[in-house]
Design an enzyme around this catalytic site. Structure first.
Site, PDB file in Angstrom:
ATOM      1  N   THR A 133       0.818  -1.213   0.000  1.00 19.25           N
ATOM      2  CA  THR A 133       0.000   0.000   0.000  1.00 19.25           C
ATOM      3  C   THR A 133       0.854   1.266   0.000  1.00 19.25           C
ATOM      4  O   THR A 133       1.980   1.263   0.517  1.00 19.25           O
ATOM      5  CB  THR A 133      -0.919  -0.017   1.246  1.00 19.25           C
ATOM      6  N   ASP A 134       0.272   2.351  -0.517  1.00 17.58           N
ATOM      7  CA  ASP A 134       0.954   3.653  -0.476  1.00 17.58           C
ATOM      8  C   ASP A 134       1.169   4.118   0.967  1.00 17.58           C
ATOM      9  O   ASP A 134       2.019   4.970   1.233  1.00 17.58           O
ATOM     10  CB  ASP A 134       0.168   4.716  -1.265  1.00 17.58           C
ATOM     11  N   GLU A 135       0.371   3.557   1.890  1.00 22.37           N
ATOM     12  CA  GLU A 135       0.417   4.062   3.269  1.00 22.37           C
ATOM     13  C   GLU A 135       1.759   3.797   3.945  1.00 22.37           C
ATOM     14  O   GLU A 135       2.084   4.428   4.949  1.00 22.37           O
ATOM     15  CB  GLU A 135      -0.751   3.469   4.078  1.00 22.37           C
ATOM     16  N   TYR A 159      -1.548  -0.108  11.175  1.00 18.77           N
ATOM     17  CA  TYR A 159      -1.792  -0.842   9.924  1.00 18.77           C
ATOM     18  C   TYR A 159      -0.615  -0.665   8.964  1.00 18.77           C
ATOM     19  O   TYR A 159      -0.036  -1.641   8.479  1.00 18.77           O
ATOM     20  CB  TYR A 159      -3.092  -0.363   9.264  1.00 18.77           C
ATOM     21  N   LYS A 163       2.244  -3.315   7.374  1.00 20.09           N
ATOM     22  CA  LYS A 163       2.456  -3.535   5.938  1.00 20.09           C
ATOM     23  C   LYS A 163       3.903  -3.200   5.556  1.00 20.09           C
ATOM     24  O   LYS A 163       4.511  -3.878   4.727  1.00 20.09           O
ATOM     25  CB  LYS A 163       1.481  -2.682   5.114  1.00 20.09           C
TER      26      LYS A 163
HETATM   27  P1  NAD Z   1     -10.101  -6.835   2.773  1.00 12.71           P
HETATM   28  O1  NAD Z   1     -10.007  -6.538   4.219  1.00 12.71           O
HETATM   29  O2  NAD Z   1     -11.375  -6.566   2.046  1.00 12.71           O
HETATM   30  O3  NAD Z   1      -9.730  -8.364   2.493  1.00 12.71           O
HETATM   31  C1  NAD Z   1      -8.729  -9.053   3.181  1.00 12.71           C
HETATM   32  C2  NAD Z   1      -9.001 -10.546   3.033  1.00 12.71           C
HETATM   33  O4  NAD Z   1      -7.972 -11.247   3.740  1.00 12.71           O
HETATM   34  C3  NAD Z   1     -10.349 -10.987   3.646  1.00 12.71           C
HETATM   35  O5  NAD Z   1     -11.025 -11.854   2.783  1.00 12.71           O
HETATM   36  C4  NAD Z   1      -9.931 -11.719   4.917  1.00 12.71           C
HETATM   37  O6  NAD Z   1     -10.832 -12.734   5.302  1.00 12.71           O
HETATM   38  C5  NAD Z   1      -8.568 -12.280   4.508  1.00 12.71           C
HETATM   39  N1  NAD Z   1      -7.705 -12.549   5.666  1.00 12.71           N
HETATM   40  C6  NAD Z   1      -7.459 -11.737   6.721  1.00 12.71           C
HETATM   41  N2  NAD Z   1      -6.618 -12.345   7.581  1.00 12.71           N
HETATM   42  C7  NAD Z   1      -6.324 -13.572   7.058  1.00 12.71           C
HETATM   43  C8  NAD Z   1      -5.515 -14.663   7.487  1.00 12.71           C
HETATM   44  N3  NAD Z   1      -4.813 -14.613   8.631  1.00 12.71           N
HETATM   45  N4  NAD Z   1      -5.454 -15.756   6.697  1.00 12.71           N
HETATM   46  C9  NAD Z   1      -6.165 -15.822   5.532  1.00 12.71           C
HETATM   47  N5  NAD Z   1      -6.946 -14.818   5.084  1.00 12.71           N
HETATM   48  C10 NAD Z   1      -7.022 -13.701   5.828  1.00 12.71           C
HETATM   49  O7  NAD Z   1      -8.884  -6.029   2.151  1.00 12.71           O
HETATM   50  P2  NAD Z   1      -8.673  -5.467   0.692  1.00 12.71           P
HETATM   51  O8  NAD Z   1      -9.097  -4.045   0.678  1.00 12.71           O
HETATM   52  O9  NAD Z   1      -9.212  -6.426  -0.306  1.00 12.71           O
HETATM   53  O10 NAD Z   1      -7.087  -5.462   0.631  1.00 12.71           O
HETATM   54  C11 NAD Z   1      -6.360  -6.572   0.097  1.00 12.71           C
HETATM   55  C12 NAD Z   1      -4.883  -6.251   0.155  1.00 12.71           C
HETATM   56  O11 NAD Z   1      -4.623  -5.054  -0.580  1.00 12.71           O
HETATM   57  C13 NAD Z   1      -4.373  -5.985   1.557  1.00 12.71           C
HETATM   58  O12 NAD Z   1      -3.101  -6.576   1.682  1.00 12.71           O
HETATM   59  C14 NAD Z   1      -4.274  -4.466   1.644  1.00 12.71           C
HETATM   60  O13 NAD Z   1      -3.252  -4.072   2.536  1.00 12.71           O
HETATM   61  C15 NAD Z   1      -3.925  -4.120   0.208  1.00 12.71           C
HETATM   62  N6  NAD Z   1      -4.340  -2.782  -0.250  1.00 12.71           N
HETATM   63  C16 NAD Z   1      -5.622  -2.370  -0.108  1.00 12.71           C
HETATM   64  C17 NAD Z   1      -6.002  -1.117  -0.597  1.00 12.71           C
HETATM   65  C18 NAD Z   1      -7.429  -0.635  -0.494  1.00 12.71           C
HETATM   66  O14 NAD Z   1      -7.706   0.527  -0.826  1.00 12.71           O
HETATM   67  N7  NAD Z   1      -8.372  -1.449  -0.083  1.00 12.71           N
HETATM   68  C19 NAD Z   1      -5.056  -0.300  -1.223  1.00 12.71           C
HETATM   69  C20 NAD Z   1      -3.731  -0.769  -1.344  1.00 12.71           C
HETATM   70  C21 NAD Z   1      -3.388  -2.014  -0.855  1.00 12.71           C
HETATM   71  P1  TYD Z   2     -10.393   4.568   4.745  1.00 12.94           P
HETATM   72  O1  TYD Z   2     -11.433   4.134   3.753  1.00 12.94           O
HETATM   73  O2  TYD Z   2     -10.434   4.012   6.117  1.00 12.94           O
HETATM   74  O3  TYD Z   2      -8.976   4.339   4.045  1.00 12.94           O
HETATM   75  P2  TYD Z   2      -7.490   4.807   4.535  1.00 12.94           P
HETATM   76  O4  TYD Z   2      -7.559   5.393   5.885  1.00 12.94           O
HETATM   77  O5  TYD Z   2      -6.757   3.503   4.514  1.00 12.94           O
HETATM   78  O6  TYD Z   2      -7.046   5.778   3.500  1.00 12.94           O
HETATM   79  O7  TYD Z   2     -10.490   6.161   4.878  1.00 12.94           O
HETATM   80  C1  TYD Z   2     -10.315   7.010   3.767  1.00 12.94           C
HETATM   81  C2  TYD Z   2     -10.350   8.428   4.284  1.00 12.94           C
HETATM   82  O8  TYD Z   2     -11.664   8.700   4.783  1.00 12.94           O
HETATM   83  C3  TYD Z   2      -9.401   8.675   5.442  1.00 12.94           C
HETATM   84  O9  TYD Z   2      -8.869  10.004   5.317  1.00 12.94           O
HETATM   85  C4  TYD Z   2     -10.297   8.609   6.666  1.00 12.94           C
HETATM   86  C5  TYD Z   2     -11.622   9.121   6.156  1.00 12.94           C
HETATM   87  N1  TYD Z   2     -12.829   8.555   6.831  1.00 12.94           N
HETATM   88  C6  TYD Z   2     -13.769   9.421   7.411  1.00 12.94           C
HETATM   89  O10 TYD Z   2     -13.644  10.660   7.372  1.00 12.94           O
HETATM   90  N2  TYD Z   2     -14.860   8.868   8.034  1.00 12.94           N
HETATM   91  C7  TYD Z   2     -15.043   7.517   8.112  1.00 12.94           C
HETATM   92  O11 TYD Z   2     -16.049   7.076   8.722  1.00 12.94           O
HETATM   93  C8  TYD Z   2     -14.078   6.649   7.500  1.00 12.94           C
HETATM   94  C9  TYD Z   2     -14.239   5.166   7.560  1.00 12.94           C
HETATM   95  C10 TYD Z   2     -12.991   7.220   6.867  1.00 12.94           C
END
Ligand code: NAD
Ligand code: TYD
Length: 345
Positions: A133-135, A159, A163
């Site tokens: 992630t960019d984070e 978090y 990562k």
């Molecule tokens: P999500 O939370 O929707 O899905 C995560 C999945 O992992 C779920 O199905 C969960 O059941 C499974 N999981 C959790 N712990 C586990 C374990 N111990 N063993 C097996 N399975 C397990 O998350 P997402 O948004 O789909 O993100 C997927 C990946 O992408 C993550 O690694 C996250 O850090 C990365 N990512 C997400 C975003 C975003 O905007 N959502 C952006 C950049 C990177």
């Molecule tokens: P989020 O979807 O949790 O992603 P991330 O923190 O990983 O970027 O949040 C996106 C942005 O929205 C973040 O700046 C936090 C803000 N946010 C709110 O203002 N209210 C909310 O209830 C949530 C869940 C997020």
């Protein structure tokens, strides 16, 4: 499942938001012939087997319910399925939860990644891709340029710290064990099947139900939004063609404040701005993320294809059509989480 094909891939976290969209892309859109998929997910609170319903009829797909920290299970899966590629999506993925309790983040994001790396070395995997992630780069001020792969790793939430730690382990396995690894670091995704604890689905569903839309702080924090399908395409591109030992940033080139996002949601749904409720800020709230994706564009030819207006409209439409999916999810543990997170702020 047929064996001895070119790619026997282990996809972890495939029942979550990005993972299920990725499996769908491979099976339904790309229809790659030479591919067997083993999806491993422990179906934690955000994993949902219904997300993978479409895959059940494919003979080159199996689902295994299990934990990426379970080394005995991993060893068996790698051996029985002759796994030669791994794409690790599995993670605890929500910043707010990591603030309440960091331990599951250490366990899955660091310990689980390490278990997958060890098994990948043991079973001589040909490519290991870590979905990061960019984070991990921390927070930008308004004036700073977007993150490149050269930026320091400076995580600021539990978090992102977990990562970042996983990324360091991945790179150390490349240097130490010669494991062919690639890391992708993507900005905020939006699209179908996202668990409604994250900004966009949470606000869409609350607006649909005429509930308050809780905006943290002044609502001017900025995220760089990318459509989930574009992220999935970048991951596959990096898995197939990325150079080992490399990191590829992935972004949507679409910086918006949270307030802009929420106002847009209200606009599309025809709901009043009076639903917006400013609440206490998230501790350590990163101000701005922005990704420079020049490297993946230059080296691998990837670019985001879905414009924000189109992707956003399609996403809202998906939540409207799949209200039942959302209703089921928003029960039990979700309600407990929601009360804890929002009632006292
Ligand atoms: P999500 O939370 O929707 O899905 C995560 C999945 O992992 C779920 O199905 C969960 O059941 C499974 N999981 C959790 N712990 C586990 C374990 N111990 N063993 C097996 N399975 C397990 O998350 P997402 O948004 O789909 O993100 C997927 C990946 O992408 C993550 O690694 C996250 O850090 C990365 N990512 C997400 C975003 C975003 O905007 N959502 C952006 C950049 C990177
Ligand atoms: P989020 O979807 O949790 O992603 P991330 O923190 O990983 O970027 O949040 C996106 C942005 O929205 C973040 O700046 C936090 C803000 N946010 C709110 O203002 N209210 C909310 O209830 C949530 C869940 C997020």
């Amino acid at each position: 499942m047929k064996k001895h094909k070119k790619n026997n891939l282990l996809i972890t976290g495939g029942a979550g938001f990005i993972g299920c969209n990725f499996v769908k892309m491979l099976l339904e859109d790309m229809r790659i012939d030479d591919l067997n998929l083993v999806v491993l997910d422990n179906l934690s609170y955000c994993g949902n087997l219904q997300n993978l319903d479409f895959a059940r009829n494919y003979s080159n797909y199996v689902f295994i319910k299990g934990d990426i920290c379970d080394r005995v299970l991993l060893d068996k899966i790698f051996a029985e399925n002759e796994i030669n590629g791994v794409i690790n999506f599995a993670a605890e993925s929500h910043v707010d939860r990591s603030i309440h309790d960091s331990e599951p983040f250490l366990r899955t994001n660091v310990g689980g990644t390490l278990a997958l790396l060890d098994m990948s070395v043991k079973h001589n995997v040909k490519k290991y891709l870590q979905v990061s992630t960019d984070e991990v780069y921390g927070s930008l001020s308004a004036a700073e340029p977007a993150f490149t792969e050269q930026n320091y790793i400076k995580p600021r939430s539990p978090y992102s710290a977990s990562k970042a730690s996983a990324d360091h382990f991945v790179m150390s396995y490349y240097a130490t064990h010669n494991l062919p690894v690639v890391i992708t670091r993507c900005s905020n995704n939006y699209g179908p099947n996202q668990f409604p604890e994250k900004l966009i689905p949470l606000m869409v569903l609350n607006a649909m139900e005429d509930k308050d839309l809780p905006i943290y702080g002044d609502g001017r924090n900025i995220r760089d939004w990318v459509y989930v399908g574009d992220h999935c395409a970048a991951i596959w591109n990096a898995f197939e063609c990325g150079n080992v030992g490399e990191v590829y940033n992935v972004g949507g080139n679409c910086e918006l404040t949270n307030l802009q996002i929420v106002t847009k949601i209200l606009d599309v749904l025809g709901k009043p701005e009076s639903l917006i409720k400013y609440v206490a800020d998230r501790p350590g709230h990163d101000r701005r993320y922005a990704m420079n994706s020049d490297k993946i564009t230059r080296e691998l030819g990837w670019k985001p294809k879905v414009g924000f207006e189109d992707g956003f409209a399609a996403t809202i439409e998906w939540y409207k059509k799949n209200y039942e999916w959302c209703r089921k999810i928003r029960s039990g543990e979700y309600l407990e989480y929601y009360r804890r997170q929002y009632e006292n702020i």
